[in-house]
Enzyme design. Sequence first.
Site, PDB file in Angstrom:
ATOM      1  N   GLU A 189       0.836  -1.205   0.000  1.00 12.99           N
ATOM      2  CA  GLU A 189       0.000   0.000   0.000  1.00 12.99           C
ATOM      3  C   GLU A 189       0.871   1.255   0.000  1.00 12.99           C
ATOM      4  O   GLU A 189       0.615   2.192  -0.762  1.00 12.99           O
ATOM      5  CB  GLU A 189      -0.928   0.025   1.220  1.00 12.99           C
ATOM      6  N   SER A 191      -8.936   1.031   7.003  1.00 15.41           N
ATOM      7  CA  SER A 191      -9.627   0.390   5.883  1.00 15.41           C
ATOM      8  C   SER A 191      -9.751  -1.108   6.099  1.00 15.41           C
ATOM      9  O   SER A 191     -10.577  -1.751   5.489  1.00 15.41           O
ATOM     10  CB  SER A 191      -8.899   0.669   4.563  1.00 15.41           C
ATOM     11  N   ASP A 229      -8.499   0.720   0.440  1.00 13.56           N
ATOM     12  CA  ASP A 229      -7.155   0.729   1.018  1.00 13.56           C
ATOM     13  C   ASP A 229      -6.385   1.984   0.632  1.00 13.56           C
ATOM     14  O   ASP A 229      -5.659   2.546   1.438  1.00 13.56           O
ATOM     15  CB  ASP A 229      -6.368  -0.504   0.569  1.00 13.56           C
ATOM     16  N   GLU A 264      -8.611  -1.274  -3.745  1.00  9.73           N
ATOM     17  CA  GLU A 264      -8.477  -2.324  -2.746  1.00  9.73           C
ATOM     18  C   GLU A 264      -7.184  -3.057  -3.098  1.00  9.73           C
ATOM     19  O   GLU A 264      -7.064  -3.630  -4.187  1.00  9.73           O
ATOM     20  CB  GLU A 264      -9.686  -3.269  -2.809  1.00  9.73           C
TER      21      GLU A 264
END
Length: 136
Positions: free
Chosen positions: A9, A29, A39, A52
């Site tokens: 991420e 998230s 995310d 996501e």
Amino acid sequence: MSKTGSKEERDLVNKLWNANFAAMRAPASGGATKRPLPDVLAGNGKLYLAIEVKSTRQEHIYIDNEKITNLLKFSKIFGAKAYVGAKFIRKPWRFIKIEDLHITRKNNYRVNIDLAFSKGLDFNEIIGESKQTKLI
């Protein structure tokens, strides 16, 4: 979320900033809130992305129906394009449109490496910098 997922991420957020998008990892998230948060959220004033993020060392990724439902809810309210960002370890990022995900018998979702690289978009495609011709 595993350390690997958080790392991926952060990597994606950095790539988005480098491409002149404001980007952030959505706090909580992973389920610490009942709100439907992606995310990663990013935008540049013209294009907004809700992603996501899933990463794996395997050949496939499974995603709960609830995560996709929440991603779609958020994206609709926010006006963002929804993607699953798939990071297969040692492979480049792929971004899959929700309608291209495989629905499992239990009404969840699955993406495998073949689907990700045949129908998924690369980073430059999701930020609007290039278009790739897909052979069907």
